[in-house]
Design an enzyme around this catalytic site. Sequence first.
Site: not given
Length: 270
Positions: A65, A90, A165, A263
Amino acid sequence: MPTTRRYLMCPPTYFTVEYAINPWMDPTQPTSTSLAVEQWTALKETYERLGHEVHVIDPVAGLPDMVFSANSGTVIDGRVLGSRFRAEQRAAEADHFRRWFLGAGYKSVVMPTAVNEAEGDFTWTGSLLLAGTGFRTDPHAHSEAQEVLGVPVVSLQLVDPRFYHLDVALFMLDDQSSSPLVAYYPEAFSPGSQQVLRRLFPDAVIANDDDAVCLGLNAVSDGKHVVMPVEAVHLAEQVARRGFEPVLVDISELRKSGGGPKCCTMELRG
Ligand SMILES: CN(C)C(=N)NCCC[C@H](N)C(=O)O
């Protein structure tokens, strides 16, 4: 008016969906790393064609990610507030970005003590820092951001797990004028936060369900060009009606991990 931006991106060299930490991720479905790289490269070239400066951080094996660079720092006036991820998968990304900032010469780099997924949950309007919470970033990170970055923070409560988010529920069309223009999907927010958004931005572009479910709000504007997912047809029309120029990109492979153009794009301000 468009203004030239500086972005930090990370190629999806090791992209895959091997865990599920949001409702978009399904590790049983196939992914194509080469298609992700192709789509990411087209996004980067789009920014460069629009005259923006793109910096690239080296990807790290085992961090699929890391392509979502916006989650790893909030930079305002050259001050950096790094990240602290909620998911352990992450967690290691944060330090790679910290080291990139130091190597790039940033003098003020602070790592948060509270869970803070950076521009995933922080949106700079030009005068205020809108700050999402509910799924990822801890509310304590909001006051920490205010202290570290020295800017006023407005907390907003997210309520729909698909829009985990802030930057999949809201984006800035114009962060340069005295009356900033925003686009958002009201249903992603609690009733109180919807009221706050109406008060702050009475003239906002309001997204519909179709815009939201293709992650159409995960868009990047330079004040004129709005880079957004190709599927966000209705939102693109609305944006064009306000005098902006939609620039549509296919980022479908990265959406399998719950991400879109924004993102993949951390803005380096100042
Ligand atoms: C708005 N931004 C930066 C994002 N929404 N980032 C996408 C993160 C996707 C990743 N699989 C995760 O769930 O953390």
